[in-house]
Design an enzyme around this catalytic site. Structure first.
Site, short mmCIF file in Angstrom:
data_model
loop_
_atom_site.label_atom_id
_atom_site.label_comp_id
_atom_site.label_asym_id
_atom_site.label_seq_id
_atom_site.Cartn_x
_atom_site.Cartn_y
_atom_site.Cartn_z
N ASP A 12 0.81 -1.23 0.00
CA ASP A 12 0.00 0.00 0.00
C ASP A 12 0.84 1.28 0.00
O ASP A 12 0.45 2.30 0.55
CB ASP A 12 -0.97 0.02 1.20
CG ASP A 12 -1.86 -1.21 1.22
OD1 ASP A 12 -2.22 -1.69 0.12
OD2 ASP A 12 -2.18 -1.70 2.31
N LYS A 15 1.78 1.95 -5.16
CA LYS A 15 2.36 1.37 -6.38
C LYS A 15 1.48 1.59 -7.59
O LYS A 15 1.96 1.93 -8.68
CB LYS A 15 2.59 -0.15 -6.18
CG LYS A 15 3.57 -0.48 -5.07
CD LYS A 15 3.65 -1.97 -4.82
CE LYS A 15 2.40 -2.58 -4.25
NZ LYS A 15 2.07 -2.17 -2.87
N GLY A 39 -4.56 -4.53 -3.70
CA GLY A 39 -5.56 -3.50 -3.98
C GLY A 39 -4.79 -2.27 -4.40
O GLY A 39 -4.16 -1.63 -3.59
N HIS A 40 -4.79 -2.00 -5.69
CA HIS A 40 -3.99 -0.89 -6.23
C HIS A 40 -4.92 0.21 -6.70
O HIS A 40 -5.86 -0.04 -7.45
CB HIS A 40 -3.11 -1.39 -7.39
CG HIS A 40 -2.08 -2.37 -6.95
ND1 HIS A 40 -1.20 -2.97 -7.80
CD2 HIS A 40 -1.77 -2.86 -5.71
CE1 HIS A 40 -0.40 -3.78 -7.13
NE2 HIS A 40 -0.74 -3.74 -5.86
N GLN A 227 2.00 -6.09 -3.09
CA GLN A 227 2.51 -6.20 -1.72
C GLN A 227 3.83 -5.41 -1.57
O GLN A 227 3.98 -4.41 -2.25
CB GLN A 227 2.68 -7.68 -1.32
CG GLN A 227 1.35 -8.41 -1.12
CD GLN A 227 0.71 -8.91 -2.40
OE1 GLN A 227 1.35 -9.55 -3.21
NE2 GLN A 227 -0.56 -8.64 -2.59
P1 GDP Z 1 -0.79 0.17 -3.58
O1 GDP Z 1 -1.41 -1.08 -3.08
O2 GDP Z 1 0.67 0.26 -3.31
O3 GDP Z 1 -1.12 0.46 -5.02
O4 GDP Z 1 -1.46 1.36 -2.73
P2 GDP Z 1 -3.02 1.49 -2.31
O5 GDP Z 1 -3.79 1.90 -3.49
O6 GDP Z 1 -3.47 0.29 -1.57
O7 GDP Z 1 -2.93 2.63 -1.21
C1 GDP Z 1 -2.43 3.88 -1.51
C2 GDP Z 1 -3.52 4.92 -1.23
O8 GDP Z 1 -2.94 6.21 -1.12
C3 GDP Z 1 -4.53 5.05 -2.35
O9 GDP Z 1 -5.75 5.45 -1.84
C4 GDP Z 1 -3.92 6.14 -3.23
O10 GDP Z 1 -4.86 6.81 -4.03
C5 GDP Z 1 -3.35 7.04 -2.19
N1 GDP Z 1 -2.14 7.78 -2.57
C6 GDP Z 1 -1.10 7.38 -3.36
N2 GDP Z 1 -0.13 8.33 -3.39
C7 GDP Z 1 -0.56 9.32 -2.57
C8 GDP Z 1 0.00 10.58 -2.15
O11 GDP Z 1 1.11 10.96 -2.52
N3 GDP Z 1 -0.75 11.34 -1.31
C9 GDP Z 1 -1.99 10.94 -0.86
N4 GDP Z 1 -2.63 11.75 -0.04
N5 GDP Z 1 -2.53 9.77 -1.23
C10 GDP Z 1 -1.82 8.98 -2.06
P1 IMO Z 2 -0.95 -4.28 -2.14
O1 IMO Z 2 -0.52 -4.88 -3.45
C1 IMO Z 2 -0.84 -4.60 2.21
C2 IMO Z 2 -0.85 -8.67 3.87
C3 IMO Z 2 -2.06 -9.14 4.65
C4 IMO Z 2 -1.40 -10.08 5.63
C5 IMO Z 2 -0.31 -10.73 4.79
C6 IMO Z 2 -0.70 -12.08 4.21
O2 IMO Z 2 -2.24 -3.56 -2.21
O3 IMO Z 2 0.17 -3.47 -1.54
P2 IMO Z 2 -2.27 -12.80 2.21
O4 IMO Z 2 -3.74 -12.61 2.01
O5 IMO Z 2 -1.43 -12.24 1.14
O6 IMO Z 2 -1.91 -14.23 2.51
O7 IMO Z 2 -1.96 -11.98 3.57
O8 IMO Z 2 -0.03 -9.81 3.75
N1 IMO Z 2 -1.12 -8.18 2.51
C7 IMO Z 2 -1.07 -6.88 2.15
N2 IMO Z 2 -0.85 -5.78 2.89
N3 IMO Z 2 -1.01 -4.50 0.88
C8 IMO Z 2 -1.20 -5.61 0.12
O9 IMO Z 2 -1.25 -5.56 -1.23
C9 IMO Z 2 -1.29 -6.87 0.76
N4 IMO Z 2 -1.50 -8.12 0.33
C10 IMO Z 2 -1.38 -8.91 1.41
O10 IMO Z 2 -2.70 -8.06 5.29
O11 IMO Z 2 -0.77 -9.33 6.65
MG MG Z 3 -2.90 -1.69 -1.78
#
Ligand code: GDP
Ligand code: IMO
Ligand code: MG
Length: 454
Positions: A12, A15, A39-40, A227
């Site tokens: 998170d 990416k 979850g991207h 991840q």
């Molecule tokens: P990922 O799994 O690495 O793709 O990241 P996620 O989408 O799970 O979580 C990142 C969250 O932060 C999302 O809601 C993005 O829209 C948001 N986000 C990404 N970059 C920034 C930033 O620079 N500032 C803020 N405020 N939000 C961001």
């Molecule tokens: P993105 O791609 C954050 C965490 C889960 C748990 C561990 C194992 O959005 O960054 P799993 O279901 O993979 O066997 O769970 O990994 N986890 C993540 N945490 N971002 C993710 O994906 C994750 N995918 C799995 O919360 O701790």
């Molecule tokens: Mg994510």
């Protein structure tokens, strides 16, 4: 050329947004590991997309590939593709025939094992998507691969072998009653149909050939890690990890593109300016945990500064994309980043969420750890030792909240001076240049210093 996007922390880090930022120059965007545990988020104008399986390049109409290193739940994939179509996109997704398939019994067993572990406070806090059990079957040489869905006889034969084992495991080892998820006939019918749709839409490929041909033809390929480094099965804080290799080496083994090609390209480390974690395990720089979410490691900072954690969680919208769980929050952990930089060989960094920290009087980072009277600058290899690390904090003066859209337009020098000091420190500590600074979730809310495809 290739660009690999890798999470440097615990997932998170933003990416999806960085894939989108640089994705315009890519011809193909490839996921190399993980499944619908990811979850991207991509924010394009007023539209927000949350993608679990479809590579984030879909928002820019790029061909997406799920490499052999992925585990694929066809139901999630088709639902996601259909939902994107309803929103006016036209996702073109190819699946490696060597990728492994997630079945309902994998998801059931994921939950069953978490429940069993919770008796001793040992649950990982998985996403419940069946990720671990599917990779177990892959390594146990009893998995069903995407290519098998195209051949009903092979599919049935494999299910007839494996499903009774799974049923026995659930019923006899864990004492749980089983249903349709463990029924060969029902599974066969459902997955044969998925196979028919994959064939009808011509969605399966030999990923190595598919990508190799494009790379040979001079096309740009982007690898989208899911991840992050510290939840990597090998380089993360085992057992509080996912079951695949998000680290850069996974881009080679998880796609069939050679390590030389991946390493010859750029590897961008995605860094959140603070830390978040969903699920259990240690977090030395934790500000405040979410009660009950840190079995065994509650003492490590939980409650110490829950108010500040709560503030950052709310401002940053730090709730799991997949499960909606509140994310645990901590200060940036620099030993973790040094570990990630060495493991992945970052050629550039994207540091996100700098806007979220704005307005605080003081911003801290864990610069090193103390463990048993010794100062450590990188993460210890065992989770027990990491769990006992006490961070040595460094303090930075906070920066003011500004109009970040203007900052994004004007460039690096428009970032408040104290924030630049913070960023320069991070870049120096891990000896890697900053390519981008995220100052908001939107595509335009990024200060771009460098483009890896240029
Ligand atoms: P990922 O799994 O690495 O793709 O990241 P996620 O989408 O799970 O979580 C990142 C969250 O932060 C999302 O809601 C993005 O829209 C948001 N986000 C990404 N970059 C920034 C930033 O620079 N500032 C803020 N405020 N939000 C961001
Ligand atoms: P993105 O791609 C954050 C965490 C889960 C748990 C561990 C194992 O959005 O960054 P799993 O279901 O993979 O066997 O769970 O990994 N986890 C993540 N945490 N971002 C993710 O994906 C994750 N995918 C799995 O919360 O701790
Ligand atoms: Mg994510």
């Amino acid at each position: 050329m290739t660009v690999t996007i890798v999470g440097s922390q615990l997932g998170d880090e933003g990416k999806g947004g960085v894939v989108d930022l640089y994705g315009d120059a890519a011809d193909v965007v490839v996921r190399y590991q993980g499944g619908d545990n990811a979850g991207h988020t991509v924010v394009e104008g007023d539209e927000e997309y949350k993608l679990s399986l479809v590579p984030s390049g879909a928002v820019r109409d790029k061909v997406g590939v799920l490499g052999n290193g992925c585990v694929v739940n066809p139901e999630t994939l088709f639902d996601e593709m259909d939902a994107l179509r309803e929103r006016g996109l036209d996702p073109d997704v190819r699946l490696a025939r060597r990728a492994h398939v997630i079945f309902p019994y994998h998801r059931a067993l994921d939950g069953i094992e978490e429940e069993a572990k919770s008796d001793s406070d040992a649950e990982v806090g998985t996403t419940g998507r069946g990720i671990g059990p599917t990779y177990e079957d892959k390594v146990g040489r009893r998995g069903v691969r995407v290519g098998d869905l195209l051949d009903p006889d092979v599919l049935r034969e494999k299910l007839e072998y494996v499903v009774p084992q799974k049923r026995a495991l659930a019923e006899e080892v864990y004492g749980v009653e089983t249903g349709e998820e463990f029924n060969v006939d029902a599974l066969y019918e459902q997955y044969r149909e998925y196979g028919e749709r994959l064939a009808a839409e011509d969605m399966t490929v030999d990923a190595g050939d598919f990508l190799g041909d494009r790379i040979d033809a001079g096309k740009n390929v982007m690898f989208e890690g899911a991840q992050g480094t510290v939840i990597d099965i090998d380089h993360g804080n085992y057992p509080y990890v996912t079951s695949s290799n998000p680290t850069a080496g996974g881009a080679a083994t998880g796609t069939g593109v050679s390590p030389g090609v991946v390493g010859g390209g750029e590897v961008i480390g995605i860094v959140k300016a603070y830390l978040t974690r969903v699920g259990s395990g240690p977090l030395p720089t934790e500000l405040g945990g979410v009660a009950g979410d840190t079995p065994g490691y509650d003492e490590q900072g939980e409650g110490e500064n829950e108010e500040l954690a709560e503030y950052i969680r709310e401002k940053g919208g730090e709730y799991g994309t997949v499960t909606g769980r509140p994310r645990r929050v901590g200060w940036l952990d620099v030993p973790m980043l040094r570990h990630a930089a060495r493991t992945n060989g970052f050629t550039g960094l994207a540091i996100n969420h700098v806007d979220v920290l704005a307005g605080l009087d003081e911003v801290k980072v864990g610069h090193s750890y103390d463990l048993d009277g010794e100062e450590l600058f990188t993460m210890p290899a065992t989770t027990e030792r990491w769990g006992r690390c006490e961070p040595n904090f460094r303090s930075f003066d906070g920066w003011e909240d500004v109009d970040w859209d203007v900052v994004a337009e004007q460039g690096y020098d428009a970032i408040p001076a104290n924030a630049r000091r913070y960023l320069d420190y991070v870049s120096e500590q891990i000896d890697t240049d900053i390519y981008a600074v995220g100052v908001g979730p939107g595509r335009e809310q990024t200060v771009v210093l460098d483009d890896p495809f240029e």
